[in-house]
Enzyme design. Structure first.
Site, PDB file in Angstrom:
ATOM      1  N   TYR A  56      50.575  90.668  49.725  1.00 11.87           N
ATOM      2  CA  TYR A  56      50.054  91.460  50.843  1.00 11.87           C
ATOM      3  C   TYR A  56      50.361  92.946  50.660  1.00 11.87           C
ATOM      4  CZ  TYR A  56      49.870  86.848  53.092  1.00 11.87           C
ATOM      5  OH  TYR A  56      49.642  85.530  53.386  1.00 11.87           O
ATOM      6  N   SER A 208      45.669  81.730  59.701  1.00 13.46           N
ATOM      7  CA  SER A 208      44.342  81.973  60.297  1.00 13.46           C
ATOM      8  C   SER A 208      44.016  80.952  61.389  1.00 13.46           C
ATOM      9  CB  SER A 208      43.247  81.949  59.222  1.00 13.46           C
ATOM     10  OG  SER A 208      43.387  83.027  58.344  1.00 13.46           O
ATOM     11  N   PRO A 209      44.951  80.659  62.303  1.00 14.62           N
ATOM     12  CA  PRO A 209      44.679  79.665  63.350  1.00 14.62           C
ATOM     13  C   PRO A 209      43.635  80.119  64.358  1.00 14.62           C
ATOM     14  CG  PRO A 209      46.714  80.815  63.824  1.00 14.62           C
ATOM     15  CD  PRO A 209      46.294  81.256  62.450  1.00 14.62           C
ATOM     16  N   LEU A 210      43.312  81.413  64.347  1.00 14.94           N
ATOM     17  CA  LEU A 210      42.281  81.947  65.233  1.00 14.94           C
ATOM     18  C   LEU A 210      41.031  82.326  64.452  1.00 14.94           C
ATOM     19  CD1 LEU A 210      44.569  84.162  67.501  1.00 14.94           C
ATOM     20  CD2 LEU A 210      43.657  81.883  67.990  1.00 14.94           C
ATOM     21  N   PHE A 214      38.091  85.433  65.046  1.00 15.07           N
ATOM     22  CA  PHE A 214      36.800  85.021  65.586  1.00 15.07           C
ATOM     23  C   PHE A 214      36.960  84.281  66.912  1.00 15.07           C
ATOM     24  CE2 PHE A 214      33.260  82.087  66.147  1.00 15.07           C
ATOM     25  CZ  PHE A 214      32.158  82.887  65.881  1.00 15.07           C
TER      26      PHE A 214
END
Length: 323
Positions: A56, A208-210, A214
């Site tokens: 990152y 990326s649970p959301l 989005f």
């Protein structure tokens, strides 16, 4: 915040904090002091799992290099002993090209670099960021066992791995957690791992649970399709076709949010938490309001009937596109 157990004995907050977006993949990096403030606010809100990676690396507005591990390391200094610090290695960008090195020499060098960047003596949870097709999982697991004995890491995990890879690695050195993409728009790949994770008592950390924001129901028109620093421009859900395909899910999430006086993000995180008691989502945000909102998702109750209703709708999604 409520706690969950990863593996056999690693206690973490039910929702962790993913620091990636502060420096990498979502456009220009957040200004350093503001990013540090966000991480420290997360701790104040009860987050105890903080996730970063050697991969990152981004760019500040003035053109300077933004190193996520260094940022996280500085931010957590006041409460280092009260949190679980997780990072990932064995994969880095060189001249804009992804280079994967799962060799014992490469991974050991990666761990040493992360210890230096984070400015810590040990890493609580260290993941192999992605399998190296040229290195057997048994070789990687043996090295991780050595690093644990040396005190450089306390637990180890694997990100983006197959069932076979996980089983073979776990047979050599006990795996504490597996990390992969998991949300209402990215289910199938990770769900295939769940039976073996349950059997072997391995935790699952959902990145990326959301669905990269989005499912927060924010203004998606803000995504700059031409910004090379923002990888969302290449994600299916942010295309016109993908948005249309996910419309039914977005509508149901919004409906449930209205009924429960919650936000769409909270409903989405509550769904993830409901899937298994050993799943810990790690949403990331640069907004204090969203940070607090995400933490409160642990208090949202979804009934079995509501989960079934959501899953029936989700079963109609073409996950090959979103995964």
């Amino acid at each position: 915040m409520q706690k969950r157990i990863l593996g056999q004995n690693l206690s973490v907050s039910a929702i962790g904090y993913g620091a990636m977006g502060l420096s990498h993949a979502y456009g220009t990096a957040v200004e350093k002091n503001e990013a540090i403030k966000i991480i420290r606010t997360a701790f104040e809100q009860g987050y105890t799992l903080f996730d970063t990676a050697a991969l990152y690396v981004g760019q500040y507005a003035d053109g300077a290099t933004a190193i996520n591990e260094a940022l996280v390391g500085e931010a957590i200094k006041p409460f280092r002993d009260q949190i679980v610090l997780a990072t990932k290695g064995g994969a880095e960008f060189h001249d804009s090209k992804l280079v994967i090195d799962g060799s014992p020499e490469g991974l050991r060098k990666s761990v040493e670099n992360s210890l230096r960047q984070l400015d810590v003596e040990t890493i609580d949870l260290y993941y192999q960021h992605m399998p190296d097709p040229n290195v057997a999982p048994e070789v990687v697991a043996d090295l991780m066992g050595q690093l644990i004995k040396e005190g450089k890491i306390k637990h180890w995990g694997i990100s983006n791995a197959s069932v076979d890879y996980i089983e073979r690695a776990d047979d050599v050195t006990k795996v504490t957690a597996v990390q992969d993409r998991f949300s209402m728009l990215a289910r199938r790949k990770s769900e295939r791992l769940f039976p073996i994770l349950k059997k072997r008592q391995i935790g699952f950390v959902a990145y990326s649970p959301l669905a990269s924001g989005f499912l927060t129901n924010q203004d998606r028109s803000k995504i700059d399709q031409h910004n090379k620093l923002d990888f969302r421009g290449n994600m299916h859900q942010f295309t016109e076709v993908g948005t249309d395909e996910a419309q039914a899910i977005s509508s149901l999430v919004t409906q449930l949010a209205d009924e429960k006086q919650a936000s769409p993000a909270q409903i989405s995180l509550a769904w993830v938490l409901k899937q298994q008691p050993w799943i810990v989502p790690i949403p990331g945000t640069s907004k204090e309001k969203r940070l607090i909102e995400n933490a409160d998702a642990v208090n949202i109750q979804l009934s079995d009937d509501e989960i079934k209703q959501m899953n029936r709708l989700l079963d109609k999604v073409n996950y090959d596109q979103f995964d």
